[in-house]
Design an enzyme around this catalytic site. Sequence first.
Site, PDB file in Angstrom:
ATOM      1  N   ALA A   1      37.545  18.615 -13.984  1.00 57.17           N
ATOM      2  CA  ALA A   1      38.035  18.359 -15.348  1.00 57.17           C
ATOM      3  C   ALA A   1      36.858  18.029 -16.251  1.00 57.17           C
ATOM      4  O   ALA A   1      35.958  17.271 -15.874  1.00 57.17           O
ATOM      5  CB  ALA A   1      39.017  17.189 -15.334  1.00 57.17           C
TER       6      ALA A   1
ATOM      7  N   LYS B   1      26.979   3.050 -12.692  1.00 57.24           N
ATOM      8  CA  LYS B   1      26.459   1.690 -12.444  1.00 57.24           C
ATOM      9  C   LYS B   1      26.846   0.711 -13.526  1.00 57.24           C
ATOM     10  O   LYS B   1      27.046  -0.479 -13.267  1.00 57.24           O
ATOM     11  CB  LYS B   1      24.934   1.685 -12.277  1.00 57.24           C
ATOM     12  CG  LYS B   1      24.182   2.243 -13.487  1.00 57.24           C
ATOM     13  CD  LYS B   1      23.792   3.641 -13.246  1.00 57.24           C
ATOM     14  CE  LYS B   1      23.221   4.314 -14.455  1.00 57.24           C
ATOM     15  NZ  LYS B   1      22.956   5.716 -14.211  1.00 57.24           N
TER      16      LYS B   1
ATOM     17  N   GLU C   1      26.920   5.567  -3.949  1.00 61.69           N
ATOM     18  CA  GLU C   1      25.514   5.759  -3.576  1.00 61.69           C
ATOM     19  C   GLU C   1      24.668   6.234  -4.758  1.00 61.69           C
ATOM     20  O   GLU C   1      23.487   5.884  -4.877  1.00 61.69           O
ATOM     21  CB  GLU C   1      25.442   6.795  -2.435  1.00 61.69           C
ATOM     22  CG  GLU C   1      24.071   7.012  -1.859  1.00 61.69           C
ATOM     23  CD  GLU C   1      23.492   5.761  -1.209  1.00 61.69           C
ATOM     24  OE1 GLU C   1      23.967   5.344  -0.161  1.00 61.69           O
ATOM     25  OE2 GLU C   1      22.533   5.178  -1.797  1.00 61.69           O
TER      26      GLU C   1
ATOM     27  N   VAL D   1      22.588   3.767  -7.909  1.00 64.57           N
ATOM     28  CA  VAL D   1      21.251   3.156  -7.930  1.00 64.57           C
ATOM     29  C   VAL D   1      20.254   4.100  -7.259  1.00 64.57           C
ATOM     30  O   VAL D   1      20.493   4.562  -6.138  1.00 64.57           O
ATOM     31  CB  VAL D   1      21.222   1.809  -7.167  1.00 64.57           C
ATOM     32  CG1 VAL D   1      19.838   1.170  -7.255  1.00 64.57           C
ATOM     33  CG2 VAL D   1      22.286   0.853  -7.680  1.00 64.57           C
TER      34      VAL D   1
ATOM     35  N   GLU E   1      16.537   9.437 -23.513  1.00 65.88           N
ATOM     36  CA  GLU E   1      17.734   9.722 -24.314  1.00 65.88           C
ATOM     37  C   GLU E   1      17.413   9.589 -25.807  1.00 65.88           C
ATOM     38  O   GLU E   1      16.475   8.871 -26.184  1.00 65.88           O
ATOM     39  CB  GLU E   1      18.814   8.671 -24.006  1.00 65.88           C
ATOM     40  CG  GLU E   1      19.165   8.533 -22.553  1.00 65.88           C
ATOM     41  CD  GLU E   1      20.286   9.466 -22.130  1.00 65.88           C
ATOM     42  OE1 GLU E   1      20.899  10.090 -23.012  1.00 65.88           O
ATOM     43  OE2 GLU E   1      20.501   9.567 -20.910  1.00 65.88           O
TER      44      GLU E   1
ATOM     45  N   LYS F   1      21.791  -1.682 -12.399  1.00 68.43           N
ATOM     46  CA  LYS F   1      21.519  -1.295 -11.006  1.00 68.43           C
ATOM     47  C   LYS F   1      21.225  -2.527 -10.158  1.00 68.43           C
ATOM     48  O   LYS F   1      21.643  -2.614  -9.002  1.00 68.43           O
ATOM     49  CB  LYS F   1      20.362  -0.291 -10.978  1.00 68.43           C
ATOM     50  CG  LYS F   1      20.762   1.046 -11.616  1.00 68.43           C
ATOM     51  CD  LYS F   1      19.575   1.928 -11.919  1.00 68.43           C
ATOM     52  CE  LYS F   1      20.026   3.244 -12.531  1.00 68.43           C
ATOM     53  NZ  LYS F   1      18.927   4.004 -13.139  1.00 68.43           N
TER      54      LYS F   1
HETATM   55  N1  HSE Z   1      18.530   6.679 -17.253  1.00 70.11           N
HETATM   56  C1  HSE Z   1      18.233   6.488 -15.873  1.00 70.11           C
HETATM   57  C2  HSE Z   1      16.720   6.442 -15.681  1.00 70.11           C
HETATM   58  C3  HSE Z   1      18.733   7.573 -14.973  1.00 70.11           C
HETATM   59  O1  HSE Z   1      15.961   6.630 -16.629  1.00 70.11           O
HETATM   60  O2  HSE Z   1      16.322   6.208 -14.553  1.00 70.11           O
HETATM   61  C4  HSE Z   1      20.142   7.407 -14.545  1.00 70.11           C
HETATM   62  O3  HSE Z   1      20.336   6.264 -13.780  1.00 70.11           O
END
Ligand code: HSE
Length: 436
Positions: free
Chosen positions: A43, A105, A129, A132, A190, A205
């Site tokens: 989905a 997480k 799993e 992290v 990002e 994490k």
């Molecule tokens: N944004 C995270 C990082 C990856 O930069 O490690 C996804 O957990």
Amino acid sequence: MKKINVGIVGFGTVGTGTAKILIGNSLLIEERIGVPIVVKKIADHHPEKEREISVDPAILTKDANEILNDPEIDIVVELIGGYGYAKEFILKAIDKGKHVVTANKALLAVHGDEIFRAAYRKGVDIGFEASVGGGIPIIRALKEGLVANRIESIYGIVNGTTNYILTKMTAEGKKFGDVLKKAQEKGYAEADPTFDVEGVDAAHKLAVLISLAYGVRIRFEDIYTEGISKITPLDIEFAREFGYRIKLLAITKDDKGKIEARVHPTMLKESAMLANVDGVFNAIYVTGDAVGSTMFYGRGAGMMPTGSAVVSDIADIARNIIKKSHQRVPPLGCSEGCIKDAKVKDISETVNHYYIRFSAMDKPGVLSKISGILGENNISISSMIQKGRQVGGSVPIVMMTHEAKEQDVRKALDEIDRLPVVHEKTVFIRIEEGLT
Ligand code: HSE
């Protein structure tokens, strides 16, 4: 049992990796598990989008309820992310008796207790799993491989974005903002990098690791969190002169039942293994009372590494289903009754070595004022550098301390920063001396 059906919600990067592995390695996985694992439905809001894998359009849907309501689907995989619909979806799936796999997480760090309780009550498995360390099998290592151990400490580089930025700043002497911009252009960071650069992702994490290591519920807000946005090339250069590197570490230590839980930039001896984990790689250094120190290293993000972790959970649950078992290994690796509330040590109570950089006027008597205040607050200096000469101007003075209590350091620096000869807010970075 002829086959095991899987439904995936969220056909983004990790969803694509998961489908690619389940389809591409289907024979190998069938051999290992004993029955085929079939992706029955996927989905996603945009099922028509082109992806790195083409799947039978008949299995694609926009409606996640088709997965929840399909009695033939045994395992659901939540890859939507966030706290909203993802939580609702997981709780509904558990309620319907479906086993759940998630990479979320943030959700587990904040609402893990509610989700794990629901899974315990319903007797379904929940695999995480991928939450992290991407492809690094650290969750299973803590639950199973290290089951014999009282976990003494964990030090993790668990955020690839910040490790990439710090590695570039160290190698090229560039400023945080410039490296971040480049990382965003290349797709390594990002568009809104706040969660990564301010340490929030690493703290999510760490919350998961702490729950597993000590069998506890931890309130996310009890984790001290400080990111890397204030790290300067000057501090990286001074660190190098003293033989250290700066890494964003997620740290937990068990101090006779009181748990340290903190994420912050940390100086490590340049010979330490963690100091040499560079770029987007992750590593988790775990010390147990029986095993001693261990280190787990690998790719902490990305389509195929994270997909590898998701599929490992699917395989684990499939094996349980075949043997008509569930929660052979409970979600937090500890029976429900044993889970307690974490007693978290406040950051002010922690004891560390410190790197302290003052910007102070270059004139006789300044150093003795600063070291006098440090001494009055029980802080002992192990070494010092003053760079440059600026008569009447400001120069950086760097001191490394012996072990000191954080509350003493903060008190002393507050006092020092009020001195008229100190021109900027003093910078301090905690040091982990003991890591090999
Ligand atoms: N944004 C995270 C990082 C990856 O930069 O490690 C996804 O957990």
